[in-house]
Design an enzyme around this catalytic site. Structure first.
Site, mmCIF file in Angstrom:
data_model
loop_
_atom_site.group_PDB
_atom_site.id
_atom_site.type_symbol
_atom_site.label_atom_id
_atom_site.label_comp_id
_atom_site.label_asym_id
_atom_site.label_seq_id
_atom_site.Cartn_x
_atom_site.Cartn_y
_atom_site.Cartn_z
ATOM 1 N N ILE A 165 -7.106 7.414 -0.920
ATOM 2 C CA ILE A 165 -6.957 5.960 -1.003
ATOM 3 C C ILE A 165 -7.804 5.423 0.146
ATOM 4 C CG2 ILE A 165 -4.812 6.056 0.339
ATOM 5 C CD1 ILE A 165 -3.909 3.513 -1.062
ATOM 6 N N SER A 166 -8.645 4.453 -0.168
ATOM 7 C CA SER A 166 -9.657 4.034 0.805
ATOM 8 C C SER A 166 -9.064 3.328 2.019
ATOM 9 C CB SER A 166 -10.666 3.101 0.143
ATOM 10 O OG SER A 166 -11.296 3.746 -0.941
ATOM 11 N N GLN A 167 -9.829 3.337 3.074
ATOM 12 C CA GLN A 167 -9.453 2.608 4.279
ATOM 13 C C GLN A 167 -9.282 1.133 3.927
ATOM 14 O OE1 GLN A 167 -12.567 2.781 7.215
ATOM 15 N NE2 GLN A 167 -11.390 1.696 8.760
ATOM 16 N N PRO A 168 -8.213 0.494 4.368
ATOM 17 C CA PRO A 168 -7.951 -0.908 3.993
ATOM 18 C C PRO A 168 -9.105 -1.851 4.315
ATOM 19 C CG PRO A 168 -5.995 0.043 4.967
ATOM 20 C CD PRO A 168 -7.069 1.070 5.107
ATOM 21 N N ARG B 19 0.832 -1.225 0.000
ATOM 22 C CA ARG B 19 0.000 0.000 0.000
ATOM 23 C C ARG B 19 0.859 1.264 0.000
ATOM 24 N NH1 ARG B 19 -3.690 2.884 4.112
ATOM 25 N NH2 ARG B 19 -5.541 3.487 2.915
#
Lengths: 818, 245
Positions: free
Chosen positions: B94-97, B68
């Site tokens: 960038i989205s939350q994992p 990431r």
């Protein structure tokens, strides 16, 4: 004290400083509503106003030194005020900040703190000017305070005018120049200052005048929808229009169409035609749809939940409330409605549709069968004597702002029980009221609206309420239909057919069965159906009480439809924050609470810190009970003044039905009449004891305020049919007595301190400044929870407490003893 | 468990030496494992609402494989493996994992599936999808972001991900239909062409909410007969709406 006893109080300069300071405050709110979101703007500005409190603390320490140099100190502070209006704005804008990252990134708090500090500086310098003048001309405090308030009232009118004629960022320049001009005028008025100050002032004015406009351009948060749209290749802003109602941006996208169709059915095949986007305050997108007469291109309008009523019966007369750029009007036209009344508050939007983009829109608002009314929705409904087959409340808020709870504290007199009742009275017997909202999970506003509709129908003495409501939803939008006569079996059959063809779900209609719900747009539980049936049952009160969000219907006394906050739920969500629960918090309300906590902490520091210094100065030792009296008195009147001002502003907004005119009339009236009251108190000082003046004033304030709680609704109803201007004049006459009296307690008490314990004046100023800031935030919080009546009652109580604790204790100075 | 913050300080002290590169890589691996642990924990916490106690092992393997930190700006790298969204410029994140893993899991991908992503953004989601199927098509409307994603894929040798710059509203007709579609670009409705390009039996996932707070996930399913239903999934454990407190 300087030797030049011929110095005059700089009245004109103070007038200009006060006007500019208030105008700057309002302008900052506008600007931050554009570059960030409205409630964050509220938070920032509230903290910045603590500059007034800081001024008092500062003067507590430095008053002797500054008073000895009063001319230079006043002129210098005035010039700095003007200069820092511009400088602080530039610095604050340059600090990169995103409120949503506060939750994820603790370093954001430091950036926020820097923004507070920057923006508080102009208020600090302005407050120094006023407070220094109080100290220097102690025998004229009431007159000086009167000029301060009258100046503020002029500022409130001027900023409204400025916002109509100038973009907000350019208006900063004018206010900055006004502040510097105040310093130059003071240089003349006071005299006895150096030429260096004059030259500095002139140079500052020149620099401000020639600063490039590009430096002043607004740096809008990249997370608002306008900047995001502008990152797409081929998009550009065609024009911007400013008014107190918002900054409108018209945007075209040459390569990638906007395709605005909120809640479009998954089974729709037609995509929207070309559109121009209209953003208000860089968000809340709506569109002007290109209409060249191709009916097929508009068929997507029939695949929205809001199209439902057109499939139930033929409509001849339709009213669209909040018509905006015309999407719902176009929908009505698409469905061949004979007569359409489009109601829109913002004249600039109407101007766009009737002039600049008339051709583009196919002359939608110039059609023969469409009547455009520029007016506030609820006010128009009351004045209009016609009856309609359909009244539609347009969906005005964007999903992201709605979802994040950022509207929580926007009062809305359109979504109250009383408002729905009035609208329902304008329907033909078989007519519909249709309200479309975003679907949010967990359900909030849709079911709150349902609860409001239930209460509204009951107010109309309808007993079989369950037969008068229908609720359908897609996965994004829901539409509630309300009738004053029961829905027929034919209508229900038509609803089912409409839903099936568009993959919408019925959430409620009369006679619905549990196995008919939650079939296509599936949620975990059939929440909407369960809520609807619960709200129609005898257990509705228990349901509302137990529901995790505040779905109690809004009323005119508590017109906060968009507030869904409950403390118990917040605690639960806080525990689940790592699982993403923060997305469900009503941030509008929480921001207010956070603002209050911050203000309280800073206020305590500002108020307590000078106490130590006062104790050890050469000015002597002040008895604890005197300090307590000063603290209680100035806190109480600082809180109470704004409590009443804010509540009366809200109440008269209901009467005047227009946010700008209400704000102009009431705010200006309050400040102007308070100023007159302050001037009047100066004359009374020769005739009455100071404490007696305050007691009489408080008695009058209490009687009038409590009386108004009882009689204002009746008065409003009686004169509602008047046109706007007479109503504005009448409103100002109504607030005159209470505002006049409210102008007295502060200067009278300062006059008392001037005689008995002059060094406490800056401290009193600090207390009052902090209390005013706390008051604005606290008033909103109390109003949301308990309603306006509670705020007024509390204000009256505070004034009574103030009268009891009037600080009329003479202090023996240590010097006198030696 | 090694405190990776202390390790970061040590690495800073050692920076400039050849040893530091290897140690940086080891540091990221440790952080990545911590991220995986956090996701697994979140899944257990939300199991009632997402219907399972663990994601597909293939999805978790993908999350553990894709670096990431390669997809975030330099000034965000130290946060790359925290379970939170991060800004990447142009008003995007960038989205939350956890959300990435949840969306990927909901798509139910297998090796033969063809997947379309509307809104490449950082490229991270595309790289995760690529671990599950070689047929990944992604469209980004913001040109600089698209270029950045292409460069990142090239650097990481993810050559089979096909990136296009442009309007994703009409999908990618040349490669339609798709077994799965992710629509991360904000929209006020589901584009009808995307619904048409979804295969029978296919799934489409749409996150709804702001950039930093996903409120819900909408799963659009087309059954074997082409009938469309939606399911709204709350990615957070939240007990029923009524009850005593």
């Amino acid at each position: 004290m300087d030797a030049s006893h011929s110095i005059r109080a700089p009245a004109i300069s103070i007038l200009l400083i006060s006007a500019s300071a208030l105008a700057f405050e309002v302008l900052l709110m506008r600007i931050f509503s554009v570059i960030q979101w409205h409630h964050f703007a509220y938070m920032v500005i509230s903290l910045a106003l603590l500059g007034y409190g800081v001024s008092g603390t500062f003067l507590s320490i430095a008053q002797k030194w500054l008073l000895n140099r009063y001319p230079v100190a006043f002129v210098g502070n005035s010039l700095l005020f003007g200069l820092f209006i511009l400088v602080s704005f530039l610095i604050a804008q340059s600090i990169s900040f995103n409120p949503e990252e506060l939750f994820w990134d603790w370093t954001s708090y430091f950036r926020l703190l820097l923004i507070y500090l920057c923006l508080s500086l102009p208020f600090f310098f302005a407050a120094n000017c006023i407070a220094l003048t109080f100290l220097r001309f102690g025998d004229k405090i009431s007159k000086i305070y009167a000029i301060d308030l009258i100046g503020a009232s002029i500022g409130s009118m001027l900023v409204i005018a400025l916002l109509f004629t100038t973009l907000p960022n350019e208006a900063i320049r004018y206010l900055s120049l006004a502040g510097v001009l105040a310093g130059l005028i003071a240089w003349i008025e006071i005299g006895n200052t150096t030429h260096r100050l004059l030259i500095s002032g002139v140079c500052a004015a020149l620099i401000i005048a020639v600063i490039p406009s590009s430096w002043l351009a607004l740096k809008i948060s990249p997370y608002k929808s306008l900047p995001q749209v502008l990152t797409i290749s081929g998009t550009r802003t065609l024009e911007q229009l400013s008014s107190p109602l918002g900054l409108i941006s018209v945007v075209e996208s040459e390569q990638v169409p906007f395709r605005f169709a909120p809640g479009l059915s998954l089974l729709a095949t037609q995509t929207p035609p070309e559109q121009l986007a209209i953003f208000t305050d860089a968000d809340a997108m709506t569109v002007i749809t290109k209409n060249q007469g191709d009916r097929q291109s508009l068929s997507y309008l029939d695949y929205l939940t809001s199209a439902l009523p057109y499939h139930l019966r033929r409509m001849n007369n339709v009213m669209i409330l909040g018509a905006g750029a015309g999407s719902e009007v176009l929908q009505a036209k698409f469905h061949n409605v004979a007569n359409i009344v489009a109601v829109e508050l913002n004249p600039q939007i109407i101007e766009l549709l009737t002039h600049r983009y008339a051709d583009y829109s196919g002359n939608l608002y110039k059609s023969d069968n469409i009547e455009v009314r520029i007016d506030e929705a609820r006010g128009l409904v009351l004045k209009d004597n016609n009856h309609y087959d359909l009244i539609q409340l347009a969906m005005l808020d964007s999903f992201s702002a709605a979802a994040s709870g950022l509207y929580a504290l926007n009062e809305s007199y359109l979504y109250t029980v009383e408002a729905l009742t009035e609208i329902l009275r304008r329907l033909n017997p078989q007519g519909y009221l249709a309200v479309t909202r975003w679907v949010k999970l967990p359900p909030k506003d849709t079911i709150k609206l349902f609860a409001t509709a239930v209460d509204a129908l009951k107010l109309l003495s309808i007993t079989d309420v369950e037969k008068h409501l229908v609720l359908i939803r897609g996965w994004q939008t829901s539409t509630l239909l309300i009738k004053i006569t029961p829905f027929t079996l034919q209508e229900i059959a038509a609803i089912k057919q409409f839903n099936e063809k568009r993959a919408f779900d019925a959430a409620y209609y009369p006679g619905i069965k549990p196995d008919e719900v939650n079939k296509i747009n599936i949620i975990n539980q059939p929440y909407f159906y369960l809520a609807a049936t619960a709200l129609l049952s005898e257990d509705s009160e228990q349901f509302i009480k137990n529901y995790k969000f505040n779905i109690r219907p809004a009323t005119d006394n508590k017109p906060y439809f968009f507030n869904f906050f409950k403390w118990e739920t917040f605690n639960e969500l806080l525990g689940l924050r790592k699982q993403g629960a923060m997305a469900m918090v009503e941030w509008g309300y929480m921001l207010l609470v956070i603002t209050l906590l911050q203000v309280l902490v800073v206020s305590i520091l500002l108020i307590l810190s000078p106490l130590k210094l006062l104790k050890t100065t050469q000015h002597g030792i002040f008895p604890g009970y005197l300090k307590l009296k000063v603290f209680i008195y100035f806190s109480a009147i600082g809180l109470a003044f704004l409590f009443l001002e804010i509540v009366f502003l809200q109440k008269f907004m209901l009467f005047l039905h227009h946010p700008i005119y209400a704000a102009t009339a009431i705010l200006t009236g309050f400040l102007l009449f308070s100023g007159i009251g302050s001037a009047l108190s100066a004359r009374l000082l020769n005739k009455l004891q100071r404490k007696r003046i305050v007691i009489y004033a408080v008695t009058g304030i209490s009687v009038v305020s409590l009386l108004y709680i009882a009689i204002l609704p009746g008065i409003f109803n009686g004169f509602m049919q008047w046109s706007l201007l007479p109503k504005m004049i009448f409103s100002m006459l109504l607030i005159f007595p209470v505002a006049l009296l409210m102008g007295m307690p502060f200067p009278v008490a300062l006059s008392e301190l001037n005689v008995t314990s002059q060094p406490l004046i800056p401290w009193a100023w600090a207390i009052n400044g902090c209390a005013s800031v706390v008051s604005a935030v606290l008033a909103a919080l109390i109003a949301v929870q308990y309603g306006f009546t509670a705020v007024i009652s509390l204000a009256v109580l505070l004034y009574i407490v103030a009268a009891i604790f009037f600080p009329n204790q003479k202090v023996t100075f240590a010097r006198e003893k030696t | 468990m090694v405190n990776y913050r202390i390790l970061s300080v040590l690495l800073f002290a050692l920076s400039g030496s050849g040893l530091s590169d290897a140690l940086f890589a080891a540091d990221y691996k440790i952080q990545q494992q911590a991220m995986i642990d956090a996701i697994q924990n979140d899944v257990i916490e939300t199991s009632i609402y997402i219907g399972k106690k663990a994601f597909d092992p293939a999805v978790m393997k993908a999350m553990a494989s894709v670096p990431r930190h390669e997809f975030v700006p330099d000034n965000q790298k130290s946060y790359a493996y925290e379970n939170r969204p991060l800004p990447i410029g142009y008003g995007q994140t960038i989205s939350q994992p956890y959300i990435v893993a949840l969306m990927t899991d909901l798509l139910n991908l297998s090796k033969e599936h063809k997947v379309l992503e509307i809104g490449t953004g950082s490229g991270y989601q595309g790289a995760i999808l690529n671990e599950l199927t070689p047929q990944v098509f992604t469209i980004e409307i913001i040109e600089p972001l698209a270029k950045r994603a292409i460069a990142t894929y090239k650097r990481l040798q993810l050559d089979n991900i096909q990136v296009r710059t442009g309007d994703g509203y009409f999908g990618w007709e040349e490669h339609a239909p798709f077994d799965a579609i992710i629509v991360t670009a904000a929209a006020d409705h589901v584009p009808p062409p995307l619904v048409q390009q979804l295969k029978n039996g296919g799934r489409m996932i749409i996150p709804v909410g702001s950039r930093f707070f996903v409120q819900q996930l909408v799963l659009v399913t087309k059954d074997s007969e082409g009938k469309i239903t939606t399911q709204q999934i709350l990615p957070v454990r939240f007990v029923p709406l009524t009850g005593k407190h």
